[in-house]
Design a protein around this motif. Structure first.
Motif, mmCIF file in Angstrom:
data_model
loop_
_atom_site.group_PDB
_atom_site.id
_atom_site.type_symbol
_atom_site.label_atom_id
_atom_site.label_comp_id
_atom_site.label_asym_id
_atom_site.label_seq_id
_atom_site.Cartn_x
_atom_site.Cartn_y
_atom_site.Cartn_z
ATOM 1 N N SER A 167 0.782 -0.996 -0.089
ATOM 2 C CA SER A 167 -0.231 -0.131 0.212
ATOM 3 C C SER A 167 0.834 1.356 0.041
ATOM 4 O O SER A 167 0.395 2.323 0.219
ATOM 5 N N THR A 168 2.226 1.258 -0.452
ATOM 6 C CA THR A 168 3.172 2.305 -0.428
ATOM 7 C C THR A 168 3.414 2.462 -1.758
ATOM 8 O O THR A 168 4.090 1.653 -2.340
ATOM 9 N N CYS A 169 3.510 3.811 -2.154
ATOM 10 C CA CYS A 169 4.136 4.311 -3.648
ATOM 11 C C CYS A 169 5.740 4.899 -2.978
ATOM 12 O O CYS A 169 5.758 5.798 -2.437
ATOM 13 N N LEU B 84 -5.214 -2.654 -0.698
ATOM 14 C CA LEU B 84 -4.431 -3.028 0.188
ATOM 15 C C LEU B 84 -4.388 -2.266 1.419
ATOM 16 O O LEU B 84 -4.248 -2.927 2.605
ATOM 17 N N SER B 85 -4.409 -0.962 1.166
ATOM 18 C CA SER B 85 -4.433 -0.173 2.725
ATOM 19 C C SER B 85 -5.589 -0.415 3.512
ATOM 20 O O SER B 85 -5.704 -0.322 4.625
ATOM 21 N N MET C 40 -0.521 4.954 0.786
ATOM 22 C CA MET C 40 -1.849 5.304 0.258
ATOM 23 C C MET C 40 -2.801 4.843 1.646
ATOM 24 O O MET C 40 -2.709 3.896 2.095
ATOM 25 N N GLU C 41 -3.795 5.680 1.445
ATOM 26 C CA GLU C 41 -5.127 5.642 2.527
ATOM 27 C C GLU C 41 -6.220 5.148 1.984
ATOM 28 O O GLU C 41 -6.507 5.612 0.804
ATOM 29 N N LEU D 98 -4.411 12.744 -7.052
ATOM 30 C CA LEU D 98 -4.875 12.030 -5.888
ATOM 31 C C LEU D 98 -5.104 13.032 -4.695
ATOM 32 O O LEU D 98 -4.505 13.867 -4.466
ATOM 33 N N LYS D 99 -6.443 12.634 -4.450
ATOM 34 C CA LYS D 99 -7.233 13.779 -3.362
ATOM 35 C C LYS D 99 -7.700 12.791 -2.572
ATOM 36 O O LYS D 99 -7.848 11.616 -2.355
ATOM 37 N N ASN D 100 -8.054 13.391 -1.149
ATOM 38 C CA ASN D 100 -8.597 12.769 -0.158
ATOM 39 C C ASN D 100 -10.208 12.801 -0.413
ATOM 40 O O ASN D 100 -10.582 13.840 -1.145
#
Length: 170
Positions: free
Chosen positions: A43-45, A137-138, A63-64, A102-104
């Protein structure tokens, strides 16, 4: 995968807001100045300076589950994004670049990834799938495991061929 990674446009100071006719409406950046090497693992870039860098990493993006990736409309760019290698006098990115924002969930701008798609028009969709997989995955709490990965190989005649695999184990 090689792509431009940016935290977006800088906030406008008071002078730029009061006198917009003296300043460019959008921030422009040359793609070659910001191109980085990106790898998704779990889950990480991970963002490297180039493909030969072992360390240090430029930075990592965890990544969240509240992240929402979207493909930017080139003709109506997001006000927080940066225009990569503008095409002509239109103030938009060139046709050989596509951007994923990429936004929340609250709409806060997190990062933008700009890809060079001249040789592979599906690269943006593949990269978007890698981001979405990392977000899934996160949500499941898995740090490793199966991960979507996009990478480039140079073929014998020096054309760039992009390969996509979602079964790469880490």
């Amino acid at each position: 995968c090689k792509c431009s990674v940016s935290k977006g446009a800088h906030s406008k100071d008071m002078l730029k807001r009061l006198l917009p006719c003296f300043f460019d409406e959008r921030d422009f950046v040359c793609y070659g100045e910001t191109v980085r090497f990106v790898i998704f693992k779990g889950s990480t870039c991970y963002v490297y300076l180039d493909e030969l860098s072992n360390s240090p990493l430029m930075y990592t993006i965890a990544m969240e589950e509240n992240f929402i990736p979207t493909i930017e409309n080139r003709d109506k760019p997001d006000k927080h994004s940066v225009t990569m290698s503008p095409g002509g006098n239109k103030g938009v990115s060139s046709t050989v670049h596509e951007t994923i924002l990429l936004k929340n969930k609250k709409g806060k701008f997190i990062f933008q990834f700009t890809l060079y798609v001249e040789h592979d028009k599906d690269l943006t969709k593949k990269f978007l799938a890698a981001i979405q997989n990392a977000i899934l995955l996160s949500k499941s709490g898995i740090k490793g495991g199966i991960c979507a990965k996009v990478f480039e190989e140079v073929t014998e005649n020096n054309d760039v061929a992009t390969t996509y695999s979602n079964e790469k184990k880490f």
